[in-house]
Design a protein around this motif. Structure first.
Motif, PDB file in Angstrom:
ATOM      1  N   ASP A  25       0.832  -1.199   0.000  1.00 18.34           N
ATOM      2  CA  ASP A  25       0.000   0.000   0.000  1.00 18.34           C
ATOM      3  C   ASP A  25       0.872   1.256   0.000  1.00 18.34           C
ATOM      4  O   ASP A  25       0.642   2.187  -0.788  1.00 18.34           O
ATOM      5  CB  ASP A  25      -0.907  -0.018   1.230  1.00 18.34           C
ATOM      6  CG  ASP A  25      -2.095   0.900   1.097  1.00 18.34           C
ATOM      7  OD1 ASP A  25      -2.799   0.821   0.060  1.00 18.34           O
ATOM      8  OD2 ASP A  25      -2.340   1.699   2.010  1.00 18.34           O
ATOM      9  N   THR A  26       1.875   1.295   0.860  1.00 20.76           N
ATOM     10  CA  THR A  26       2.786   2.438   0.891  1.00 20.76           C
ATOM     11  C   THR A  26       3.549   2.556  -0.420  1.00 20.76           C
ATOM     12  O   THR A  26       3.759   3.657  -0.938  1.00 20.76           O
ATOM     13  CB  THR A  26       3.771   2.300   2.061  1.00 20.76           C
ATOM     14  OG1 THR A  26       3.046   2.184   3.280  1.00 20.76           O
ATOM     15  CG2 THR A  26       4.713   3.493   2.133  1.00 20.76           C
ATOM     16  N   THR A  27       3.966   1.429  -0.973  1.00 16.75           N
ATOM     17  CA  THR A  27       4.715   1.434  -2.223  1.00 16.75           C
ATOM     18  C   THR A  27       3.882   2.005  -3.362  1.00 16.75           C
ATOM     19  O   THR A  27       4.383   2.773  -4.199  1.00 16.75           O
ATOM     20  CB  THR A  27       5.169   0.008  -2.570  1.00 16.75           C
ATOM     21  OG1 THR A  27       5.949  -0.511  -1.479  1.00 16.75           O
ATOM     22  CG2 THR A  27       6.000  -0.018  -3.833  1.00 16.75           C
ATOM     23  N   ARG A  28       2.613   1.664  -3.415  1.00 19.21           N
ATOM     24  CA  ARG A  28       1.738   2.202  -4.454  1.00 19.21           C
ATOM     25  C   ARG A  28       1.644   3.720  -4.356  1.00 19.21           C
ATOM     26  O   ARG A  28       1.706   4.429  -5.371  1.00 19.21           O
ATOM     27  CB  ARG A  28       0.342   1.585  -4.332  1.00 19.21           C
ATOM     28  CG  ARG A  28       0.238   0.137  -4.791  1.00 19.21           C
ATOM     29  CD  ARG A  28      -1.176  -0.380  -4.543  1.00 19.21           C
ATOM     30  NE  ARG A  28      -1.411  -1.656  -5.218  1.00 19.21           N
ATOM     31  CZ  ARG A  28      -2.572  -2.305  -5.171  1.00 19.21           C
ATOM     32  NH1 ARG A  28      -3.582  -1.809  -4.468  1.00 19.21           N
ATOM     33  NH2 ARG A  28      -2.721  -3.447  -5.818  1.00 19.21           N
ATOM     34  N   ALA A  29       1.467   4.228  -3.150  1.00 21.46           N
ATOM     35  CA  ALA A  29       1.360   5.675  -2.971  1.00 21.46           C
ATOM     36  C   ALA A  29       2.652   6.358  -3.400  1.00 21.46           C
ATOM     37  O   ALA A  29       2.619   7.387  -4.104  1.00 21.46           O
ATOM     38  CB  ALA A  29       1.034   5.999  -1.515  1.00 21.46           C
ATOM     39  N   ALA A  30       3.796   5.830  -2.986  1.00 22.21           N
ATOM     40  CA  ALA A  30       5.077   6.428  -3.373  1.00 22.21           C
ATOM     41  C   ALA A  30       5.242   6.419  -4.887  1.00 22.21           C
ATOM     42  O   ALA A  30       5.734   7.396  -5.485  1.00 22.21           O
ATOM     43  CB  ALA A  30       6.218   5.656  -2.707  1.00 22.21           C
ATOM     44  N   TYR A  31       4.849   5.332  -5.510  1.00 23.77           N
ATOM     45  CA  TYR A  31       4.947   5.223  -6.969  1.00 23.77           C
ATOM     46  C   TYR A  31       4.163   6.342  -7.649  1.00 23.77           C
ATOM     47  O   TYR A  31       4.666   7.026  -8.557  1.00 23.77           O
ATOM     48  CB  TYR A  31       4.420   3.853  -7.409  1.00 23.77           C
ATOM     49  CG  TYR A  31       4.613   3.539  -8.874  1.00 23.77           C
ATOM     50  CD1 TYR A  31       5.685   2.748  -9.292  1.00 23.77           C
ATOM     51  CD2 TYR A  31       3.738   4.015  -9.842  1.00 23.77           C
ATOM     52  CE1 TYR A  31       5.870   2.450 -10.636  1.00 23.77           C
ATOM     53  CE2 TYR A  31       3.916   3.723 -11.186  1.00 23.77           C
ATOM     54  CZ  TYR A  31       4.978   2.939 -11.578  1.00 23.77           C
ATOM     55  OH  TYR A  31       5.163   2.649 -12.907  1.00 23.77           O
ATOM     56  N   LEU A  32       2.930   6.569  -7.213  1.00 24.78           N
ATOM     57  CA  LEU A  32       2.099   7.591  -7.847  1.00 24.78           C
ATOM     58  C   LEU A  32       2.608   8.998  -7.552  1.00 24.78           C
ATOM     59  O   LEU A  32       2.531   9.879  -8.418  1.00 24.78           O
ATOM     60  CB  LEU A  32       0.652   7.440  -7.381  1.00 24.78           C
ATOM     61  CG  LEU A  32      -0.082   6.204  -7.922  1.00 24.78           C
ATOM     62  CD1 LEU A  32      -1.465   6.094  -7.296  1.00 24.78           C
ATOM     63  CD2 LEU A  32      -0.202   6.257  -9.450  1.00 24.78           C
ATOM     64  N   LEU A  33       3.116   9.228  -6.356  1.00 24.24           N
ATOM     65  CA  LEU A  33       3.678  10.539  -6.043  1.00 24.24           C
ATOM     66  C   LEU A  33       4.829  10.890  -6.971  1.00 24.24           C
ATOM     67  O   LEU A  33       5.008  12.052  -7.363  1.00 24.24           O
ATOM     68  CB  LEU A  33       4.141  10.575  -4.592  1.00 24.24           C
ATOM     69  CG  LEU A  33       3.044  10.623  -3.528  1.00 24.24           C
ATOM     70  CD1 LEU A  33       3.628  10.350  -2.143  1.00 24.24           C
ATOM     71  CD2 LEU A  33       2.327  11.978  -3.539  1.00 24.24           C
ATOM     72  N   VAL A  34       5.615   9.891  -7.339  1.00 26.28           N
ATOM     73  CA  VAL A  34       6.727  10.112  -8.258  1.00 26.28           C
ATOM     74  C   VAL A  34       6.246  10.097  -9.705  1.00 26.28           C
ATOM     75  O   VAL A  34       6.547  11.001 -10.492  1.00 26.28           O
ATOM     76  CB  VAL A  34       7.821   9.048  -8.041  1.00 26.28           C
ATOM     77  CG1 VAL A  34       8.895   9.148  -9.123  1.00 26.28           C
ATOM     78  CG2 VAL A  34       8.454   9.219  -6.669  1.00 26.28           C
ATOM     79  N   ARG A  35       5.466   9.094 -10.066  1.00 25.62           N
ATOM     80  CA  ARG A  35       5.032   8.942 -11.454  1.00 25.62           C
ATOM     81  C   ARG A  35       4.228  10.168 -11.942  1.00 25.62           C
ATOM     82  O   ARG A  35       4.383  10.639 -13.069  1.00 25.62           O
ATOM     83  CB  ARG A  35       4.174   7.684 -11.573  1.00 25.62           C
ATOM     84  CG  ARG A  35       3.844   7.262 -13.016  1.00 25.62           C
ATOM     85  CD  ARG A  35       2.624   7.878 -13.522  1.00 25.62           C
ATOM     86  NE  ARG A  35       2.318   7.534 -14.891  1.00 25.62           N
ATOM     87  CZ  ARG A  35       1.879   8.427 -15.740  1.00 25.62           C
ATOM     88  NH1 ARG A  35       1.774   9.696 -15.376  1.00 25.62           N
ATOM     89  NH2 ARG A  35       1.541   8.064 -16.965  1.00 25.62           N
ATOM     90  N   ASN A  36       3.391  10.719 -11.071  1.00 22.23           N
ATOM     91  CA  ASN A  36       2.541  11.848 -11.462  1.00 22.23           C
ATOM     92  C   ASN A  36       3.151  13.210 -11.139  1.00 22.23           C
ATOM     93  O   ASN A  36       2.481  14.238 -11.260  1.00 22.23           O
ATOM     94  CB  ASN A  36       1.172  11.717 -10.793  1.00 22.23           C
ATOM     95  CG  ASN A  36       0.396  10.541 -11.350  1.00 22.23           C
ATOM     96  OD1 ASN A  36       0.602  10.124 -12.488  1.00 22.23           O
ATOM     97  ND2 ASN A  36      -0.505   9.984 -10.550  1.00 22.23           N
ATOM     98  N   GLY A  37       4.413  13.210 -10.737  1.00 21.02           N
ATOM     99  CA  GLY A  37       5.147  14.457 -10.584  1.00 21.02           C
ATOM    100  C   GLY A  37       4.806  15.288  -9.377  1.00 21.02           C
ATOM    101  O   GLY A  37       5.188  16.467  -9.302  1.00 21.02           O
ATOM    102  N   VAL A  38       4.124  14.706  -8.382  1.00 18.74           N
ATOM    103  CA  VAL A  38       3.734  15.479  -7.205  1.00 18.74           C
ATOM    104  C   VAL A  38       4.962  15.991  -6.458  1.00 18.74           C
ATOM    105  O   VAL A  38       5.019  17.152  -6.033  1.00 18.74           O
ATOM    106  CB  VAL A  38       2.835  14.641  -6.274  1.00 18.74           C
ATOM    107  CG1 VAL A  38       2.542  15.397  -4.981  1.00 18.74           C
ATOM    108  CG2 VAL A  38       1.540  14.268  -6.983  1.00 18.74           C
TER     109      VAL A  38
END
Length: 228
Positions: free
Chosen positions: A61-74
């Motif tokens: 769950d944490t890994t998914r959130a980190a992935y999206l924070l990076v992938r979507n440029g947040v």
């Protein structure tokens, strides 16, 4: 976490931190230079029989959130936010290059830039100070980006103490002092009585190390499956 920090669950009913459409959340946090602690929740799917969520699902769950924070440029759009990932970031340090390749293939970015973003998170040691996980985290995270964590009050006291013992016995004393205190003081200066710095104005995306990044992108394109 106090007036200058907030806690967010990695997902809320299946909507993950870092997904699109969250700018109204990130803008005020960025303006305040907030520290955002990301903690896992139940996955948006039934648990697998025989596998307790804390054993695997929470890490994913944490890994998914980190992935999206990076992938979507947040993390680049809102550089004044300091993100802290619980439990050593789940699987982030261990499989960081696998994720960097995936995001590079999806976005056209350099894998090295993507790795820089993952290394820019801070990570706590909650339930993660094992002889295998701790060296991986120390090798991956930037200096000053590891914080002591216990997972209290969620984890049983015996489990928290077990991993705290691993931290105390497995880290150089100087590094241990930083993990136990100094790194947290840098995130929360008010703990030391030092006035918090004024958040920097939003800056353009970091300048690329042009030659290195361009070479990495070229190599990645050459090795992608399906390319002639």
């Amino acid at each position: 976490m106090g007036a200058d920090g907030v806690t967010l669950l990695a997902n809320n009913q299946g909507v993950y931190v870092g997904a699109g459409g969250q700018d109204e959340l990130w803008r005020p946090l960025n303006d305040r230079g907030a520290v955002v602690f990301v903690h896992p929740a139940d996955l948006p799917a039934p648990a697998v029989d025989g596998i307790p969520p804390f054993a695997a699902d929470f890490l994913l769950d944490t890994t998914r959130a980190a992935y999206l924070l990076v992938r979507n440029g947040v993390v680049r759009t809102y550089p004044n936010i300091r993100f802290v990932l619980s439990h050593a970031g789940g699987f982030v340090p261990y499989a960081s290059r696998r994720r960097a390749v995936a995001i590079a293939g999806d976005t056209g970015r350099s894998p090295l830039d993507v790795l820089d973003d993952f290394r820019g998170f801070s990570y706590d040691t909650a339930l993660s100070s094992s002889p295998a996980a701790l060296p991986t985290l120390l090798a991956f995270a930037r200096p000053g980006h590891i914080l002591c964590g216990s997972d209290w009050p969620f984890a049983p006291a015996a489990a928290s103490q077990y991993f705290a013992n691993g931290l105390d016995s497995g880290v150089d004393p100087g590094v241990l002092q930083s993990v136990n205190r100094t790194n947290a003081e840098a995130l929360f200066p008010r703990l030391t009585g030092t006035p918090a710095p004024t958040p920097a104005r939003p800056t353009p995306l970091r300048l690329r190390r042009t030659a290195q990044r361009a070479a990495a992108r070229l190599v990645f394109k050459l090795v992608q499956p399906g390319r002639d």
